[in-house]
Design a protein around this motif. Structure first.
Motif, PDB file in Angstrom:
ATOM      1  N   GLY A  68      -1.866 -70.492 -23.703  1.00 36.25           N
ATOM      2  CA  GLY A  68      -0.758 -71.116 -22.981  1.00 36.25           C
ATOM      3  C   GLY A  68       0.269 -71.768 -23.886  1.00 36.25           C
ATOM      4  N   LEU A  69       0.083 -71.624 -25.192  1.00 37.78           N
ATOM      5  CA  LEU A  69       1.017 -72.229 -26.154  1.00 37.78           C
ATOM      6  C   LEU A  69       2.196 -71.293 -26.363  1.00 37.78           C
ATOM      7  CD1 LEU A  69       0.851 -74.910 -27.713  1.00 37.78           C
ATOM      8  CD2 LEU A  69       0.073 -73.609 -29.685  1.00 37.78           C
ATOM      9  N   GLU A  70       3.412 -71.817 -26.246  1.00 37.06           N
ATOM     10  CA  GLU A  70       4.624 -71.012 -26.362  1.00 37.06           C
ATOM     11  C   GLU A  70       5.198 -70.993 -27.774  1.00 37.06           C
ATOM     12  OE1 GLU A  70       7.146 -73.052 -23.639  1.00 37.06           O
ATOM     13  OE2 GLU A  70       5.863 -72.601 -21.933  1.00 37.06           O
ATOM     14  N   PHE A  71       4.933 -72.056 -28.541  1.00 37.09           N
ATOM     15  CA  PHE A  71       5.552 -72.198 -29.861  1.00 37.09           C
ATOM     16  C   PHE A  71       4.678 -73.083 -30.732  1.00 37.09           C
ATOM     17  CE2 PHE A  71       8.205 -74.686 -32.779  1.00 37.09           C
ATOM     18  CZ  PHE A  71       8.861 -73.679 -33.460  1.00 37.09           C
ATOM     19  N   ILE A  72       4.659 -72.791 -32.028  1.00 41.34           N
ATOM     20  CA  ILE A  72       3.981 -73.644 -33.002  1.00 41.34           C
ATOM     21  C   ILE A  72       4.835 -73.677 -34.260  1.00 41.34           C
ATOM     22  CG2 ILE A  72       2.565 -71.773 -33.952  1.00 41.34           C
ATOM     23  CD1 ILE A  72       0.259 -73.850 -34.181  1.00 41.34           C
ATOM     24  N   ASP A  73       5.067 -74.879 -34.794  1.00 36.37           N
ATOM     25  CA  ASP A  73       5.826 -74.980 -36.045  1.00 36.37           C
ATOM     26  C   ASP A  73       4.855 -75.190 -37.201  1.00 36.37           C
ATOM     27  OD1 ASP A  73       5.122 -77.681 -35.961  1.00 36.37           O
ATOM     28  OD2 ASP A  73       7.171 -78.419 -35.708  1.00 36.37           O
ATOM     29  N   SER A  74       5.394 -75.377 -38.396  1.00 38.10           N
ATOM     30  CA  SER A  74       4.526 -75.518 -39.576  1.00 38.10           C
ATOM     31  C   SER A  74       3.632 -76.748 -39.482  1.00 38.10           C
ATOM     32  CB  SER A  74       5.360 -75.546 -40.860  1.00 38.10           C
ATOM     33  OG  SER A  74       6.260 -76.637 -40.837  1.00 38.10           O
ATOM     34  N   ALA A  75       4.126 -77.812 -38.878  1.00 38.79           N
ATOM     35  CA  ALA A  75       3.287 -79.001 -38.691  1.00 38.79           C
ATOM     36  C   ALA A  75       2.140 -78.696 -37.735  1.00 38.79           C
ATOM     37  CB  ALA A  75       4.116 -80.168 -38.175  1.00 38.79           C
ATOM     38  N   GLY A  76       2.408 -77.911 -36.708  1.00 41.18           N
ATOM     39  CA  GLY A  76       1.370 -77.496 -35.775  1.00 41.18           C
ATOM     40  C   GLY A  76       0.314 -76.652 -36.462  1.00 41.18           C
ATOM     41  N   LEU A  77       0.742 -75.760 -37.347  1.00 47.34           N
ATOM     42  CA  LEU A  77      -0.214 -74.967 -38.126  1.00 47.34           C
ATOM     43  C   LEU A  77      -1.073 -75.883 -38.991  1.00 47.34           C
ATOM     44  CD1 LEU A  77       2.114 -72.030 -39.208  1.00 47.34           C
ATOM     45  CD2 LEU A  77       0.295 -71.948 -37.481  1.00 47.34           C
TER      46      LEU A  77
END
Length: 101
Positions: free
Chosen positions: A49-58
């Motif tokens: 259900g996740l639409e987007f992940i940035d480098s901090a999320g990684l």
């Protein structure tokens, strides 16, 4: 980012929805607390259900991996799709985290 959890005895499952970004860093401590309180041997992080992940999320995924590993809990990332899957593949996270595409 929003999340909901369920404990199934041998596994703690967390479903993430929305966007996992730098601004969600405070929510990470809530998820880590779930890991600390769980007696489960597996921790499943469902990203379908996740639409987007940035480098901090990684980076947050790596922090969760470290937390679960230090407690002898197997972490599995399940169901990343679209841009989230591409980001995980580009970062080559599947080399250090178990990812079920």
């Amino acid at each position: 980012m929003d999340f909901k959890t369920i404990n199934t005895g041998d596994a703690a499952e967390v479903w993430l929805t929305g966007r996992l970004e730098f601004t969600d860093h405070d929510r990470l401590s809530d998820i880590i607390a779930l890991v600390e309180q769980s007696a489960a041997r597996r921790f499943v992080l469902d990203l379908s259900g996740l639409e987007f992940i940035d480098s901090a999320g990684l980076g947050m995924l790596l922090v969760l991996q470290d937390e679960t590993e230090s407690r002898n809990i197997k972490m599995i990332v399940r169901g990343p799709a679209g841009d989230v899957r591409r980001s995980i593949e580009l970062a080559r996270l599947s080399e250090v985290i178990t990812v079920e595409f």
